[in-house]
Design a protein around this motif. Structure first.
Motif, PDB file in Angstrom:
ATOM      1  N   SER A 265      14.122   2.425 -27.370  1.00  0.00           N
ATOM      2  CA  SER A 265      13.566   1.269 -26.658  1.00  0.00           C
ATOM      3  C   SER A 265      12.814   0.299 -27.566  1.00  0.00           C
ATOM      4  O   SER A 265      12.407  -0.768 -27.128  1.00  0.00           O
ATOM      5  CB  SER A 265      12.628   1.737 -25.551  1.00  0.00           C
ATOM      6  OG  SER A 265      11.542   2.461 -26.096  1.00  0.00           O
ATOM      7  N   GLY A 266      12.608   0.663 -28.828  1.00  0.00           N
ATOM      8  CA  GLY A 266      11.887  -0.229 -29.731  1.00  0.00           C
ATOM      9  C   GLY A 266      11.517   0.463 -31.021  1.00  0.00           C
ATOM     10  O   GLY A 266      11.613   1.694 -31.136  1.00  0.00           O
ATOM     11  N   THR A 267      11.110  -0.332 -32.006  1.00  0.00           N
ATOM     12  CA  THR A 267      10.718   0.206 -33.307  1.00  0.00           C
ATOM     13  C   THR A 267       9.336  -0.293 -33.696  1.00  0.00           C
ATOM     14  O   THR A 267       8.861  -1.322 -33.209  1.00  0.00           O
ATOM     15  CB  THR A 267      11.727  -0.199 -34.391  1.00  0.00           C
ATOM     16  OG1 THR A 267      11.769  -1.631 -34.484  1.00  0.00           O
ATOM     17  CG2 THR A 267      13.120   0.328 -34.074  1.00  0.00           C
ATOM     18  N   ASP A 268       8.713   0.477 -34.572  1.00  0.00           N
ATOM     19  CA  ASP A 268       7.398   0.117 -35.108  1.00  0.00           C
ATOM     20  C   ASP A 268       6.368  -0.112 -34.007  1.00  0.00           C
ATOM     21  O   ASP A 268       5.526  -1.002 -34.099  1.00  0.00           O
ATOM     22  CB  ASP A 268       7.502  -1.120 -35.996  1.00  0.00           C
ATOM     23  CG  ASP A 268       6.353  -1.189 -37.012  1.00  0.00           C
ATOM     24  OD1 ASP A 268       5.829  -0.129 -37.387  1.00  0.00           O
ATOM     25  OD2 ASP A 268       5.988  -2.308 -37.411  1.00  0.00           O
ATOM     26  N   GLN A 269       6.436   0.712 -32.960  1.00  0.00           N
ATOM     27  CA  GLN A 269       5.473   0.615 -31.868  1.00  0.00           C
ATOM     28  C   GLN A 269       4.182   1.322 -32.281  1.00  0.00           C
ATOM     29  O   GLN A 269       4.198   2.483 -32.665  1.00  0.00           O
ATOM     30  CB  GLN A 269       6.047   1.246 -30.598  1.00  0.00           C
ATOM     31  CG  GLN A 269       7.320   0.567 -30.116  1.00  0.00           C
ATOM     32  CD  GLN A 269       7.958   1.340 -28.976  1.00  0.00           C
ATOM     33  OE1 GLN A 269       7.408   1.441 -27.888  1.00  0.00           O
ATOM     34  NE2 GLN A 269       9.129   1.909 -29.244  1.00  0.00           N
ATOM     35  N   ALA A 270       3.048   0.592 -32.191  1.00  0.00           N
ATOM     36  CA  ALA A 270       1.773   1.106 -32.677  1.00  0.00           C
ATOM     37  C   ALA A 270       0.805   1.356 -31.528  1.00  0.00           C
ATOM     38  O   ALA A 270       0.911   0.731 -30.465  1.00  0.00           O
ATOM     39  CB  ALA A 270       1.158   0.108 -33.652  1.00  0.00           C
ATOM     40  N   PRO A 271      -0.168   2.261 -31.721  1.00  0.00           N
ATOM     41  CA  PRO A 271      -1.194   2.485 -30.705  1.00  0.00           C
ATOM     42  C   PRO A 271      -2.073   1.242 -30.563  1.00  0.00           C
ATOM     43  O   PRO A 271      -2.065   0.354 -31.423  1.00  0.00           O
ATOM     44  CB  PRO A 271      -2.001   3.666 -31.271  1.00  0.00           C
ATOM     45  CG  PRO A 271      -1.120   4.282 -32.298  1.00  0.00           C
ATOM     46  CD  PRO A 271      -0.306   3.163 -32.859  1.00  0.00           C
ATOM     47  N   PRO A 272      -2.879   1.153 -29.492  1.00  0.00           N
ATOM     48  CA  PRO A 272      -3.755   0.004 -29.294  1.00  0.00           C
ATOM     49  C   PRO A 272      -4.791  -0.115 -30.409  1.00  0.00           C
ATOM     50  O   PRO A 272      -5.133   0.869 -31.077  1.00  0.00           O
ATOM     51  CB  PRO A 272      -4.434   0.297 -27.949  1.00  0.00           C
ATOM     52  CG  PRO A 272      -3.568   1.307 -27.278  1.00  0.00           C
ATOM     53  CD  PRO A 272      -2.955   2.109 -28.373  1.00  0.00           C
TER      54      PRO A 272
END
Length: 335
Positions: A265-272
């Motif tokens: 569903s996506g790449t390089d997803q980071a925490p808040p």
């Protein structure tokens, strides 16, 4: 052990009290707040004295130094009392909302050898300080531009905004100090624009702005751009970039973890991002206390002194004048 009393037991005062209590070379001598329940709560939690008044703090022979975390209108008065009592002082920003009051306080404490340190905590952030060290070491050549981004996760309560003194004196003042710290030079001109995009009704009522951009130049033409907003839906946005003839140095945001997620569903997803200033600058607040203790113990000038607070407020007043009159303001007009 340096025995430090904390004046003011709101959110930041409680945090300072806990940091002092945990410091290996300092002791929390006690606390005071005009709201008795607030001081009693932290005093009982940490096992220290809840002073009955600020005067009692300054008169106590069990208090070597004071940390001022009370409401802004009390800061200058308490600095003067601390100097009169011979007690080193670490005071939260700003010194006062009035430039005239800051100048009057400076005149009254002139010539003192009592250490006075201002709470511009971002100077003690490891990333921000590393940018400054890179500049001092010549690693990015001659500095041409500094860009400072500072956006709060959400606007403060109306009651706070209404007495804050406005965004430039309350929020941007940290960035004015950081600009001087990173650039290592004084600024000659200030040009600012402001808008009411986050909370227009509140901003209209307070004659304030919630979205501002400031451009400043030094006598040599170096530029600094500060971008502020009272609301960033993705968290507490704190970034610094210094660009020079030989490269660039950046201090980045802090997230809850350094994890990055990659999937269908996506790449390089980071925490808040960390939520707000106490969380984001936790290490810096602890280092600030360490620097204060060092200055008192060694008799050296504090890393950030009274004049730094004065100069940051001058830049804030220049920005306010620039927005009000729609023009570039020369700093010498105000100081």
């Amino acid at each position: 052990m340096l025995r430090i009393a904390v004046l003011g037991c709101g959110r930041i005062g409680r945090m300072h009290a806990e940091n002092i209590h945990a410091h290996p070379r300092a002791a929390l001598a006690g606390v005071f707040d005009v709201v008795e329940g607030a001081s009693r709560e932290i005093a009982e939690k940490l096992g220290v004295t809840a002073f009955a008044s600020a005067d009692a703090v300054f008169a106590s022979d069990q208090v070597d130094a004071v940390l001022i975390a009370t409401s802004t209108p009390t800061h200058a008065d308490f600095i003067e009392q601390a100097v009169a009592a011979g007690k080193p002082v670490l005071c939260e920003k700003p010194i006062d909302l009035s430039l005239d009051r800051v100048k009057a306080c400076a005149a009254r404490i002139a010539g003192t050898d009592v250490p006075i340190m201002l709470g511009f905590v971002r100077r003690f952030d490891k990333g921000h300080a590393a940018v400054r060290r890179a500049i001092e070491a010549g690693r990015i050549g001659a500095v041409h531009q500094v860009t400072i981004t500072s956006r709060d996760p959400d606007i403060a309560p109306d009651a706070y905004i209404e007495v804050s003194g406005g965004i430039f004196r309350d929020m941007t003042i940290h960035d004015f100090d950081m600009a001087r710290f990173i650039m290592g030079e004084e600024f000659k001109t200030v040009t600012a624009v402001g808008a009411r995009l986050v909370s227009p009704a509140l901003m209209d009522r307070c004659d304030d702005h919630d979205t501002v951009t400031v451009t400043m130049t030094t006598a040599r033409g170096q530029q600094c751009v500060i971008s502020n907003s009272r609301r960033a839906v993705y968290g507490y946005d704190q970034r610094i970039e210094a660009f020079g003839s030989g490269g660039m140095a950046i201090s980045e945001n802090h997230a809850e973890t350094n994890m990055r997620l990659y999937g269908a569903s996506g790449t390089d997803q980071a925490p808040p991002l960390l939520n707000f200033f106490i969380e984001r600058y936790a290490q810096a607040f602890a280092s600030e206390i360490d620097a204060f203790v060092d200055a008192v113990e060694t008799g050296t000038a504090p890393a950030v002194g009274y004049e730094d607070g004065h100069k940051a407020l001058v830049l804030a007043e220049a920005a306010i004048l620039s927005v009000r009159e729609g023009r570039t303001v020369h700093v010498k007009e105000l100081d």
